[in-house]
Design a protein around this motif. Structure first.
Motif, PDB file in Angstrom:
ATOM      1  N   ARG A   1       1.133  -1.325   0.320  1.00 52.08           N
ATOM      2  CA  ARG A   1      -0.277  -0.476   0.013  1.00 52.08           C
ATOM      3  C   ARG A   1       0.709   1.139  -0.299  1.00 52.08           C
ATOM      4  O   ARG A   1       0.414   2.294  -0.349  1.00 52.08           O
ATOM      5  CB  ARG A   1      -0.805   0.513   0.878  1.00 52.08           C
TER       6      ARG A   1
ATOM      7  N   LEU B   1      -4.494  -1.853  -2.653  1.00 53.93           N
ATOM      8  CA  LEU B   1      -5.773  -1.445  -1.904  1.00 53.93           C
ATOM      9  C   LEU B   1      -5.699   0.364  -2.006  1.00 53.93           C
ATOM     10  O   LEU B   1      -5.338   1.719  -1.188  1.00 53.93           O
ATOM     11  CB  LEU B   1      -5.468  -1.829  -0.430  1.00 53.93           C
ATOM     12  N   THR B   2      -4.841   0.646  -3.103  1.00 50.06           N
ATOM     13  CA  THR B   2      -4.438   2.302  -3.348  1.00 50.06           C
ATOM     14  C   THR B   2      -6.251   3.185  -3.376  1.00 50.06           C
ATOM     15  O   THR B   2      -5.887   4.465  -3.101  1.00 50.06           O
ATOM     16  CB  THR B   2      -4.394   2.478  -4.468  1.00 50.06           C
ATOM     17  N   ARG B   3      -7.255   3.212  -3.022  1.00 44.53           N
ATOM     18  CA  ARG B   3      -8.581   3.017  -2.660  1.00 44.53           C
ATOM     19  C   ARG B   3      -9.028   3.780  -1.472  1.00 44.53           C
ATOM     20  O   ARG B   3      -9.529   4.431  -1.031  1.00 44.53           O
ATOM     21  CB  ARG B   3     -10.205   2.367  -3.212  1.00 44.53           C
ATOM     22  N   ASP B   4      -7.557   3.387  -0.575  1.00 43.75           N
ATOM     23  CA  ASP B   4      -8.068   3.083   0.768  1.00 43.75           C
ATOM     24  C   ASP B   4      -6.772   3.963   0.792  1.00 43.75           C
ATOM     25  O   ASP B   4      -5.983   4.391   0.818  1.00 43.75           O
ATOM     26  CB  ASP B   4      -8.134   1.679   1.292  1.00 43.75           C
ATOM     27  N   GLU B   5      -6.889   5.140   2.567  1.00 41.42           N
ATOM     28  CA  GLU B   5      -6.381   5.759   2.999  1.00 41.42           C
ATOM     29  C   GLU B   5      -4.659   4.677   3.918  1.00 41.42           C
ATOM     30  O   GLU B   5      -5.290   3.547   3.738  1.00 41.42           O
ATOM     31  CB  GLU B   5      -6.557   6.389   3.718  1.00 41.42           C
TER      32      GLU B   5
ATOM     33  N   SER C   1      -3.560   5.097   6.444  1.00 39.76           N
ATOM     34  CA  SER C   1      -4.106   5.182   8.301  1.00 39.76           C
ATOM     35  C   SER C   1      -4.805   3.734   7.757  1.00 39.76           C
ATOM     36  O   SER C   1      -5.566   2.823   9.072  1.00 39.76           O
ATOM     37  CB  SER C   1      -4.503   6.158   8.180  1.00 39.76           C
ATOM     38  N   ASP C   2      -5.800   4.180   6.590  1.00 43.33           N
ATOM     39  CA  ASP C   2      -7.378   2.785   6.138  1.00 43.33           C
ATOM     40  C   ASP C   2      -6.841   1.702   6.910  1.00 43.33           C
ATOM     41  O   ASP C   2      -7.057   0.236   7.490  1.00 43.33           O
ATOM     42  CB  ASP C   2      -8.191   2.534   5.759  1.00 43.33           C
ATOM     43  N   VAL C   3      -5.703   1.272   5.692  1.00 41.32           N
ATOM     44  CA  VAL C   3      -5.195   0.106   5.583  1.00 41.32           C
ATOM     45  C   VAL C   3      -4.525  -0.788   6.884  1.00 41.32           C
ATOM     46  O   VAL C   3      -4.633  -1.851   7.604  1.00 41.32           O
ATOM     47  CB  VAL C   3      -4.237  -0.013   4.172  1.00 41.32           C
TER      48      VAL C   3
ATOM     49  N   GLN D   1      -6.982  -0.738   9.601  1.00 41.71           N
ATOM     50  CA  GLN D   1      -7.539  -3.181   9.474  1.00 41.71           C
ATOM     51  C   GLN D   1      -6.640  -4.120   9.353  1.00 41.71           C
ATOM     52  O   GLN D   1      -6.780  -4.674   9.841  1.00 41.71           O
ATOM     53  CB  GLN D   1      -7.990  -2.546   8.217  1.00 41.71           C
TER      54      GLN D   1
ATOM     55  N   GLU E   1      -0.989  11.438   3.445  1.00 42.91           N
ATOM     56  CA  GLU E   1      -1.919  10.693   3.427  1.00 42.91           C
ATOM     57  C   GLU E   1      -2.714  10.989   2.310  1.00 42.91           C
ATOM     58  O   GLU E   1      -3.283  10.895   0.944  1.00 42.91           O
ATOM     59  CB  GLU E   1      -2.734   9.529   3.911  1.00 42.91           C
TER      60      GLU E   1
ATOM     61  N   GLN F   1      -2.025  12.124  -1.550  1.00 48.67           N
ATOM     62  CA  GLN F   1      -2.063  10.855  -2.734  1.00 48.67           C
ATOM     63  C   GLN F   1      -0.355  10.576  -2.633  1.00 48.67           C
ATOM     64  O   GLN F   1      -0.589   9.819  -3.682  1.00 48.67           O
ATOM     65  CB  GLN F   1      -2.614  10.983  -4.007  1.00 48.67           C
TER      66      GLN F   1
END
Lengths: 163, 140
Positions: free
Chosen positions: A50, A56-60, A62-64, A67, A129, A132
């Protein structure tokens, strides 16, 4: 007490001996160790990819991280507990094993990498983040992490090929 | 996308390469073209994971006694092959059919062990890619 004496003491202890001479424990612990590594290194790789913008580039970022990190911790615990038991049963042999010694150094480096990463560039993740654009330092940490974990797995396998 | 697929394929093939049964492959240490039969008195037994070791005193052509190590499967592999820990007693004369180590050391891969009572047991590690057990159908 030297390190070798500690290894011999662990090796000859009731726990070490019973695992070494067991019918099933050793194999089960070995299996758990591989599963632990898979979970740990696999989830670490997801986060590293990431950072590099490859997954998983559509998720931020910090989100990744949020999770994936709990799974990384679970894999880490399983890996360390099972790895400790395996070492316990073969401590004297491992003391002399060049692949195991190399793996210890790599594991130390693999532990320092996220410590530095989380204390430096990751502290400002909420800022970068949004743009991008992942900082080069973070990408470097990701590449170092992928290289270290790959090398750890290879050197772990290589332990069996040295006497 | 192509790169992601490439990374996935590379990862999957690495995982598939992890051997399921054997600790290390036969050919990493032993030479399948150098079969050997050793007969000697048992001096030490290491009934251990991931490999067991039997040590026997073998007399060479000149009458010198050399201690050889015989590497066999782990405790579970040996028990399943029909050998129990107590079957091996120090001083017993056993026959070990196996293969010499590539490095020329006094170590062989024990594929078949014949005990004093005549029982012949498969001593190797299952699935290590070594030569097939040719005497598998012989006396039990």
């Amino acid at each position: 007490m030297t390190i070798l004496q500690i290894c011999q003491w662990l090796n000859d202890s009731p726990v070490g001996t019973s695992i070494r001479e067991s019918d099933f424990s050793f194999d089960l612990i070995e299996t758990a160790h591989v599963l632990g590594i898979t979970l740990m290194a696999g989830t670490v790789a997801i986060f590293d990819l990431r950072l590099l913008g490859l997954a998983l580039t559509r998720d931020e970022v910090s989100d990744v991280a949020g999770q994936v990190l709990p799974l990384t911790v679970a894999g880490f615990v399983l890996m360390v507990v099972s790895g400790t038991l395996l070492f316990w049963s073969e401590a004297t042999k491992m003391y002399f094993n060049p692949a195991f010694r190399f793996k210890l150094v790599l594991m130390l480096a693999a532990g320092l990498n996220p410590l530095i990463f989380h204390r430096t560039v990751y502290r400002k993740v909420s800022i970068w983040e949004l743009s991008q654009r992942t900082p080069a330092v973070a990408k470097t940490a990701a590449i170092v992490s992928l290289a270290l974990w790959t090398s750890i797995i290879v050197s772990g396998r290589a332990i069996a090929y040295f006497h | 996308m192509k790169l992601r697929l490439a990374v996935f394929v590379a990862g999957a093939s690495l995982l598939a390469a992890v051997p399921a049964l054997a600790h290390h492959s036969f050919s990493a240490e032993f030479d399948g073209h150098k079969p050997v039969r050793l007969v000697g008195a048992l001096t030490k037994v290491e009934w251990t994971n991931p490999h067991s070791y039997f040590y026997i005193d073998v007399k060479d052509d000149k009458g010198n006694v050399v201690n050889w190590g015989c590497e066999g499967g782990g405790p579970l592999a040996l028990s399943r092959a029909g050998m129990k820990r107590g079957d091996l007693k120090i001083g017993d004369t056993i026959v070990v059919d196996g293969y010499l180590a590539k490095d020329g050391s006094h170590l062989i891969d024990a594929r078949r062990v014949t005990l004093p009572d005549g029982r012949s047991v498969y001593g190797g590690s299952p699935g290590d890619g070594g030569p097939p057990d040719t005497s598998a159908t012989s006396k039990k």
